[in-house]
Design an enzyme around this catalytic site. Structure first.
Site, PDB file in Angstrom:
ATOM      1  N   GLY A 116       0.806  -1.223   0.000  1.00  0.00           N
ATOM      2  CA  GLY A 116       0.000   0.000   0.000  1.00  0.00           C
ATOM      3  C   GLY A 116       0.829   1.258   0.000  1.00  0.00           C
ATOM      4  O   GLY A 116       0.725   2.086   0.905  1.00  0.00           O
ATOM      5  N   ARG A 162       0.069   5.843  -2.051  1.00  0.00           N
ATOM      6  CA  ARG A 162      -0.207   7.160  -1.446  1.00  0.00           C
ATOM      7  C   ARG A 162       0.022   7.091   0.065  1.00  0.00           C
ATOM      8  O   ARG A 162       0.371   6.036   0.601  1.00  0.00           O
ATOM      9  CB  ARG A 162      -1.626   7.650  -1.766  1.00  0.00           C
ATOM     10  CG  ARG A 162      -2.692   6.633  -1.582  1.00  0.00           C
ATOM     11  CD  ARG A 162      -3.960   6.982  -2.376  1.00  0.00           C
ATOM     12  NE  ARG A 162      -4.862   5.857  -2.373  1.00  0.00           N
ATOM     13  CZ  ARG A 162      -5.736   5.609  -1.406  1.00  0.00           C
ATOM     14  NH1 ARG A 162      -5.847   6.446  -0.396  1.00  0.00           N
ATOM     15  NH2 ARG A 162      -6.497   4.547  -1.458  1.00  0.00           N
ATOM     16  N   SER A 165      -3.387  -1.099  -4.759  1.00  0.00           N
ATOM     17  CA  SER A 165      -4.608  -1.825  -5.068  1.00  0.00           C
ATOM     18  C   SER A 165      -5.150  -1.404  -6.432  1.00  0.00           C
ATOM     19  O   SER A 165      -5.362  -2.227  -7.315  1.00  0.00           O
ATOM     20  CB  SER A 165      -5.624  -1.558  -3.957  1.00  0.00           C
ATOM     21  OG  SER A 165      -6.863  -2.068  -4.283  1.00  0.00           O
ATOM     22  N   ASN A 219       1.727  -2.322   5.460  1.00  0.00           N
ATOM     23  CA  ASN A 219       1.169  -0.981   5.649  1.00  0.00           C
ATOM     24  C   ASN A 219      -0.240  -0.829   5.059  1.00  0.00           C
ATOM     25  O   ASN A 219      -1.004   0.024   5.496  1.00  0.00           O
ATOM     26  CB  ASN A 219       2.128   0.041   5.022  1.00  0.00           C
ATOM     27  CG  ASN A 219       1.513   1.412   4.903  1.00  0.00           C
ATOM     28  OD1 ASN A 219       1.404   2.143   5.886  1.00  0.00           O
ATOM     29  ND2 ASN A 219       1.047   1.767   3.709  1.00  0.00           N
ATOM     30  N   SER A 232      -2.138   0.939  14.847  1.00  0.00           N
ATOM     31  CA  SER A 232      -2.706   2.275  15.063  1.00  0.00           C
ATOM     32  C   SER A 232      -2.918   2.485  16.566  1.00  0.00           C
ATOM     33  O   SER A 232      -3.124   1.511  17.303  1.00  0.00           O
ATOM     34  CB  SER A 232      -4.055   2.376  14.350  1.00  0.00           C
ATOM     35  OG  SER A 232      -4.765   3.515  14.797  1.00  0.00           O
ATOM     36  N   TYR A 252     -12.131  -1.581  12.553  1.00  0.00           N
ATOM     37  CA  TYR A 252     -10.755  -1.107  12.348  1.00  0.00           C
ATOM     38  C   TYR A 252      -9.904  -1.351  13.601  1.00  0.00           C
ATOM     39  O   TYR A 252      -8.781  -1.872  13.517  1.00  0.00           O
ATOM     40  CB  TYR A 252     -10.818   0.387  12.011  1.00  0.00           C
ATOM     41  CG  TYR A 252      -9.493   1.043  11.710  1.00  0.00           C
ATOM     42  CD1 TYR A 252      -8.870   0.860  10.469  1.00  0.00           C
ATOM     43  CD2 TYR A 252      -8.874   1.877  12.641  1.00  0.00           C
ATOM     44  CE1 TYR A 252      -7.661   1.485  10.188  1.00  0.00           C
ATOM     45  CE2 TYR A 252      -7.670   2.501  12.366  1.00  0.00           C
ATOM     46  CZ  TYR A 252      -7.070   2.310  11.137  1.00  0.00           C
ATOM     47  OH  TYR A 252      -5.873   2.922  10.864  1.00  0.00           O
ATOM     48  N   ALA A 300     -10.386  -3.532  15.953  1.00  0.00           N
ATOM     49  CA  ALA A 300     -10.173  -4.976  16.124  1.00  0.00           C
ATOM     50  C   ALA A 300      -9.058  -5.455  15.193  1.00  0.00           C
ATOM     51  O   ALA A 300      -8.179  -6.235  15.594  1.00  0.00           O
ATOM     52  CB  ALA A 300     -11.463  -5.735  15.848  1.00  0.00           C
ATOM     53  N   LYS A 360      -6.571  -3.694  14.015  1.00  0.00           N
ATOM     54  CA  LYS A 360      -5.281  -3.119  14.426  1.00  0.00           C
ATOM     55  C   LYS A 360      -4.777  -3.746  15.732  1.00  0.00           C
ATOM     56  O   LYS A 360      -3.574  -3.886  15.937  1.00  0.00           O
ATOM     57  CB  LYS A 360      -5.397  -1.593  14.549  1.00  0.00           C
ATOM     58  CG  LYS A 360      -5.682  -0.897  13.209  1.00  0.00           C
ATOM     59  CD  LYS A 360      -4.527  -1.062  12.248  1.00  0.00           C
ATOM     60  CE  LYS A 360      -4.774  -0.512  10.879  1.00  0.00           C
ATOM     61  NZ  LYS A 360      -3.666  -0.733   9.951  1.00  0.00           N
TER      62      LYS A 360
HETATM   63  P1  NAP Z   1      -4.195   5.713   2.521  1.00  0.00           P
HETATM   64  O1  NAP Z   1      -3.664   7.061   2.226  1.00  0.00           O
HETATM   65  O2  NAP Z   1      -5.667   5.469   2.397  1.00  0.00           O
HETATM   66  O3  NAP Z   1      -3.411   4.630   1.613  1.00  0.00           O
HETATM   67  C1  NAP Z   1      -3.730   3.279   1.705  1.00  0.00           C
HETATM   68  C2  NAP Z   1      -2.813   2.487   0.792  1.00  0.00           C
HETATM   69  O4  NAP Z   1      -3.157   1.088   0.891  1.00  0.00           O
HETATM   70  C3  NAP Z   1      -2.956   2.846  -0.674  1.00  0.00           C
HETATM   71  O5  NAP Z   1      -1.689   2.766  -1.281  1.00  0.00           O
HETATM   72  C4  NAP Z   1      -3.885   1.753  -1.206  1.00  0.00           C
HETATM   73  O6  NAP Z   1      -3.723   1.472  -2.601  1.00  0.00           O
HETATM   74  C5  NAP Z   1      -3.405   0.579  -0.398  1.00  0.00           C
HETATM   75  N1  NAP Z   1      -4.374  -0.522  -0.323  1.00  0.00           N
HETATM   76  C6  NAP Z   1      -5.671  -0.463   0.069  1.00  0.00           C
HETATM   77  N2  NAP Z   1      -6.209  -1.693   0.003  1.00  0.00           N
HETATM   78  C7  NAP Z   1      -5.252  -2.546  -0.448  1.00  0.00           C
HETATM   79  C8  NAP Z   1      -5.195  -3.921  -0.735  1.00  0.00           C
HETATM   80  N3  NAP Z   1      -6.250  -4.721  -0.575  1.00  0.00           N
HETATM   81  N4  NAP Z   1      -4.037  -4.456  -1.191  1.00  0.00           N
HETATM   82  C9  NAP Z   1      -2.941  -3.674  -1.366  1.00  0.00           C
HETATM   83  N5  NAP Z   1      -2.930  -2.350  -1.107  1.00  0.00           N
HETATM   84  C10 NAP Z   1      -4.068  -1.794  -0.655  1.00  0.00           C
HETATM   85  O7  NAP Z   1      -3.824   5.264   4.021  1.00  0.00           O
HETATM   86  P2  NAP Z   1      -2.735   5.855   5.055  1.00  0.00           P
HETATM   87  O8  NAP Z   1      -3.372   6.925   5.844  1.00  0.00           O
HETATM   88  O9  NAP Z   1      -1.466   6.122   4.348  1.00  0.00           O
HETATM   89  O10 NAP Z   1      -2.563   4.602   6.037  1.00  0.00           O
HETATM   90  C11 NAP Z   1      -1.570   3.606   5.832  1.00  0.00           C
HETATM   91  C12 NAP Z   1      -1.606   2.618   6.998  1.00  0.00           C
HETATM   92  O11 NAP Z   1      -1.416   3.323   8.232  1.00  0.00           O
HETATM   93  C13 NAP Z   1      -2.962   1.905   7.143  1.00  0.00           C
HETATM   94  O12 NAP Z   1      -2.745   0.579   7.563  1.00  0.00           O
HETATM   95  C14 NAP Z   1      -3.648   2.699   8.228  1.00  0.00           C
HETATM   96  O13 NAP Z   1      -4.608   1.922   8.902  1.00  0.00           O
HETATM   97  C15 NAP Z   1      -2.477   3.059   9.113  1.00  0.00           C
HETATM   98  N6  NAP Z   1      -2.713   4.237   9.955  1.00  0.00           N
HETATM   99  C16 NAP Z   1      -2.983   5.449   9.415  1.00  0.00           C
HETATM  100  C17 NAP Z   1      -3.199   6.541  10.256  1.00  0.00           C
HETATM  101  C18 NAP Z   1      -3.457   7.912   9.730  1.00  0.00           C
HETATM  102  O14 NAP Z   1      -3.711   8.811  10.547  1.00  0.00           O
HETATM  103  N7  NAP Z   1      -3.394   8.159   8.444  1.00  0.00           N
HETATM  104  C19 NAP Z   1      -3.166   6.368  11.649  1.00  0.00           C
HETATM  105  C20 NAP Z   1      -2.899   5.111  12.167  1.00  0.00           C
HETATM  106  C21 NAP Z   1      -2.674   4.041  11.303  1.00  0.00           C
HETATM  107  P3  NAP Z   1      -4.617   2.284  -3.737  1.00  0.00           P
HETATM  108  O15 NAP Z   1      -4.039   3.673  -3.766  1.00  0.00           O
HETATM  109  O16 NAP Z   1      -4.375   1.545  -4.984  1.00  0.00           O
HETATM  110  O17 NAP Z   1      -6.026   2.250  -3.237  1.00  0.00           O
END
Ligand code: NAP
Length: 248
Positions: free
Chosen positions: A13, A16, A38, A91, A143, A156, A158, A160
């Site tokens: 992932g 972005r 994805s 990730n 998270s 979510y 659960a 994490k």
């Molecule tokens: P994001 O901007 O929504 O990016 C998600 C990434 O995951 C994208 O590259 C997406 O690909 C990819 N993805 C989604 N479903 C997938 C799948 N089935 N197989 C492969 N790739 C997949 O999310 P983010 O904010 O960067 O978060 C990244 C991680 O950090 C996540 O696990 C999230 O739960 C965790 N996190 C984030 C925060 C926060 O505040 N942002 C806080 C705590 C934890 P596409 O672009 O092709 O859809």
């Protein structure tokens, strides 16, 4: 000195958000980067070019982390292309928020499959090469919500929290083979995932954080560099909060 010189990392992932930030910082630290997405083919291609311009080897793969056979095929393809795997960063993740009363079975299952089952799929797939190498670092993006829970995010949270149990178990299981497994618990990191939120709500969150700001993908990426490098050679089974002091 570059902390990840010559190491091969898989980041799921990374088209972005946090994943993309990790891929860039890893490349700057000398790592070769295989990353997945994805559906964002265009931004994945742009990232691949940007990383390759830094003089390392980088390649993006469309691969569904929730799919067991996709994960295994990905790992085979990466080993064929890059020769080995030193670091895995699980990730990829999604949210499908709702109060339990309104949460559908489908939205529960999807979040568990993409956020949690993906970690099983990918870790199982890289285990063989890491066992053979007698080294490896696995980093799971949990998270703060997985640590403390959150109303409206039972699915979510659960997923994490499940990642944390998985992380500690793998650390115990593979420690004797010099394979380390740690989790990161980011707080509020400003990405597209959080850009969907109401601006007033976001302002309130920033104010409540001891460091008075949301985190950046680079803030998380820097901790991944630490966990992926030899700097953390004696660190395993841990959850490191990257949250500006939110859970203090
Ligand atoms: P994001 O901007 O929504 O990016 C998600 C990434 O995951 C994208 O590259 C997406 O690909 C990819 N993805 C989604 N479903 C997938 C799948 N089935 N197989 C492969 N790739 C997949 O999310 P983010 O904010 O960067 O978060 C990244 C991680 O950090 C996540 O696990 C999230 O739960 C965790 N996190 C984030 C925060 C926060 O505040 N942002 C806080 C705590 C934890 P596409 O672009 O092709 O859809």
């Amino acid at each position: 000195m570059k902390l990840l010189e010559g190491k091969v990392a898989i980041i799921t992932g990374a088209s972005r958000g946090i994943g993309s930030g990790i891929a860039k910082v890893f490349a700057q630290q000398g790592a070769n980067v295989a990353f997945t997405y994805s559906s964002s083919a265009e931004s994945a291609m742009a990232l691949e070019n940007e990383l390759n311009a830094l003089g390392i080897k980088a390649k993006g793969y469309q691969s569904n982390a929730a799919d067991f056979s996709d994960a295994h095929k990905l790992v085979d393809d990466v080993i064929a292309e890059f020769g080995t795997i030193d670091i895995l960063i699980n990730n990829a993740g999604i949210t499908k928020d709702n109060l339990l009363m309104r949460m559908s079975e489908e939205d529960f299952d999807k979040v568990i499959e993409i956020n949690l089952k993906s970690v099983f799929n990918m870790t199982k797939a890289v285990q063989k090469i890491m066992l053979k190498n007698r080294k490896g670092s696995i980093i799971n993006m949990s998270s703060v919500v997985g640590v403390k829970g959150n109303a409206g995010q039972a699915n979510y949270a659960a997923s994490k929290a499940g990642m944390i149990g998985f992380t500690k178990s793998i650390a115990l299981e593979l420690g004797s083979r010099n394979i380390r497994c740690n989790a990161i618990a980011p707080g509020f990191i400003e990405t597209e995932m959080t850009a969907k939120l109401n601006e007033d709500v976001v302002k309130g969150w920033r104010e409540a954080i001891p460091l008075k700001r949301g985190g950046s993908p680079e803030d998380v990426a820097n901790v991944c560099v630490f966990l992926g490098s030899e700097m953390s050679a004696y660190v395993t089974g841990q959850v490191i909060n990257v949250d500006g002091g939110m859970l203090t």
